[in-house]
Design a protein around this motif. Sequence first.
Motif, PDB file in Angstrom:
ATOM      1  N   HIS A  61       0.807  -1.221   0.000  1.00  0.00           N
ATOM      2  CA  HIS A  61       0.000   0.000   0.000  1.00  0.00           C
ATOM      3  C   HIS A  61       0.842   1.274   0.000  1.00  0.00           C
ATOM      4  N   GLN A  62       2.135   1.139   0.277  1.00  0.00           N
ATOM      5  CA  GLN A  62       2.960   2.329   0.437  1.00  0.00           C
ATOM      6  C   GLN A  62       4.343   2.097  -0.180  1.00  0.00           C
ATOM      7  N   LEU A  63       4.672   2.821  -1.226  1.00  0.00           N
ATOM      8  CA  LEU A  63       5.980   2.644  -1.871  1.00  0.00           C
ATOM      9  C   LEU A  63       7.034   3.489  -1.176  1.00  0.00           C
ATOM     10  N   PRO A  64       8.242   2.933  -1.003  1.00  0.00           N
ATOM     11  CA  PRO A  64       9.319   3.768  -0.474  1.00  0.00           C
ATOM     12  C   PRO A  64       9.942   4.599  -1.600  1.00  0.00           C
ATOM     13  N   VAL A  65       9.863   5.881  -1.447  1.00  0.00           N
ATOM     14  CA  VAL A  65      10.395   6.808  -2.445  1.00  0.00           C
ATOM     15  C   VAL A  65      11.428   7.677  -1.746  1.00  0.00           C
ATOM     16  N   GLN A  66      12.500   8.027  -2.458  1.00  0.00           N
ATOM     17  CA  GLN A  66      13.533   8.832  -1.805  1.00  0.00           C
ATOM     18  C   GLN A  66      13.403  10.308  -2.150  1.00  0.00           C
ATOM     19  N   SER A  67      13.817  11.141  -1.207  1.00  0.00           N
ATOM     20  CA  SER A  67      13.980  12.559  -1.481  1.00  0.00           C
ATOM     21  C   SER A  67      15.359  12.942  -0.957  1.00  0.00           C
ATOM     22  N   LEU A  68      16.035  13.849  -1.651  1.00  0.00           N
ATOM     23  CA  LEU A  68      17.453  14.118  -1.368  1.00  0.00           C
ATOM     24  C   LEU A  68      17.682  15.617  -1.165  1.00  0.00           C
ATOM     25  N   LEU A  69      18.529  15.930  -0.192  1.00  0.00           N
ATOM     26  CA  LEU A  69      18.751  17.345   0.155  1.00  0.00           C
ATOM     27  C   LEU A  69      20.225  17.708   0.221  1.00  0.00           C
ATOM     28  N   VAL A  70      20.470  19.002   0.112  1.00  0.00           N
ATOM     29  CA  VAL A  70      21.818  19.533   0.385  1.00  0.00           C
ATOM     30  C   VAL A  70      21.676  20.740   1.307  1.00  0.00           C
ATOM     31  N   ALA A  71      22.743  21.019   2.066  1.00  0.00           N
ATOM     32  CA  ALA A  71      22.784  22.234   2.894  1.00  0.00           C
ATOM     33  C   ALA A  71      24.083  22.959   2.615  1.00  0.00           C
ATOM     34  N   THR A  72      23.989  24.266   2.490  1.00  0.00           N
ATOM     35  CA  THR A  72      25.202  25.063   2.274  1.00  0.00           C
ATOM     36  C   THR A  72      25.835  25.380   3.628  1.00  0.00           C
ATOM     37  N   GLU A  73      27.033  25.917   3.556  1.00  0.00           N
ATOM     38  CA  GLU A  73      27.627  26.483   4.767  1.00  0.00           C
ATOM     39  C   GLU A  73      26.762  27.670   5.207  1.00  0.00           C
TER      40      GLU A  73
END
Length: 468
Positions: free
Chosen positions: A251-263
Amino acid sequence: MQPLRTLSLWMDQLDEPLCARPALREDLTADVCIIGAGYTGLWTAYYLKRQAPQLDIAVIDANIAGFGASGRNGGWLMGNLLGEDRLLATLSPQQRRASIDLLHGIPEEVHRVLQREGIDCDYRKGGVLYCAARYPEQERSLRAHLDDLYRQGMTEDDYRWLRPEQLEAQLRVNNAYGAIYSPHTATIQPARLVRGLARAVEALGVPIYENTPAIDWLPGEVRTPLARVRCQWTVPAVEGYATNLPPLGKHQLPVQSLLVATEPLPEATWAQIGLSQGQAFSESSRQVTYGQRTADNRLVFGARGGYRFGGRLREDFNLDEHEVELRRYLFSELFPQLQHVRITHTWGGNLGMARRFRPHMLCDRQRGIALAGGYGGEGVGASNLGGRTLAALILNQHNELTGQPWVLDNRPLSSLASWPPEPCRWLGYNAIIHSFVHEDRTLANPASAPWRRRLAGSLADFMEGFMH
Ligand SMILES: Cc1cc2nc3c(=O)[nH]c(=O)nc-3n(C[C@H](O)[C@H](O)[C@H](O)COP(=O)(O)OP(=O)(O)OC[C@H]3O[C@@H](n4cnc5c(N)ncnc54)[C@H](O)[C@@H]3O)c2cc1C
């Protein structure tokens, strides 16, 4: 296992030592066993225990509280639900307005708990800006979206159009065509929220057992490597990890989301960009981008990731160069002055995508199962509503929480829509995402011929139709 501090910028910023609470070693009997110490599990425990202090509640987590998406997200605390337009479509205008008000009230409800429990997670209610800035089609689609919102009963107080010169007062992006502004979103430091919630729940008398994976769950019994929990109610609160607990993965697919952070960026840079009130922002493409200026003046910026064949979870979130550079490209389009900025943190996580892209809050009374999920990348606020709603359902209350169209009371798990089997899931999901990436590339190229632009947009619209 990956060192816990490297899970995200947010975990790295925590002042507390990150050591696991003791695992469950002896069999236990509880009224409620909650699997997963993310927002959903902890909010459920919190609201249940406050209303019914006599209940024995146990929370178990395969890792530590906040290991999942709750310790890694983009920190948008939104007063809405993914797919709410379709969920609310069958209601009368009055019912719809009441549901909308309930959703818009989520950030304030979270804020009340933060104050009550003394949780400092950099809560700032600066609203959200959905910007059209990279190509003219974004203005058209945002304006059409705004018209839809008004048709559903939202008002100018909920969502309003900002012309480029109005947007400038809040955010200065390159080449702005305008933006939708809504006040119903706050930004937070996600890991501080989930870790603070865990402490609040413990203080109410709910034990949390860490490094304790559920390896099997049946009605009335959860098995872990060393012990069993016998319980009247089971609350699987594992969102992006549903494939770990069959049959939830259907019922629920694992999907990825990706992030970056600057200094941390200097004041002079922020004086050029704005975002002085803690506003969340995105640029309106189907790449699903999201950003915020952190309390320590970094830019955090994320975009949709992928789906792996067979629902295989992604464990290693060391982003490769292509993943980092795509995010750098997307934020540099908005802020060219940040093109060469130093990126100090990159990370990502698994989130749960429900079939038809609609969240659910379900209570199977016969089998003693209550669960909420399928938030599809909009779960920071939704999980608070989920926790409140599951507590109300378990306590057999009938109130404004339980009467909503996303609530399935007294229904079996099988009443949740299922994803088709592989390879259809993988092919379907990736075909949709590729059409979105192709659309974005075509529209972002000013040299693309008008017919190519129209074709790319129509294809992406068509594919998006499949999602719903
Ligand atoms: C990178 C990223 C960015 C996001 N950004 C935003 C955003 O800005 N705004 C927004 O609204 N939403 C966002 N989301 C979505 C949001 O973070 C999630 O919907 C929300 O945190 C889900 O909370 P949860 O408690 O249901 O699940 P999780 O936080 O994932 O918690 C699940 C827990 O279950 C545990 N677990 C898994 N399997 C087992 C098992 N077998 N036994 C015991 N424990 C188990 C895990 O260790 C984990 O701690 C984002 C998600 C990701 C991944």
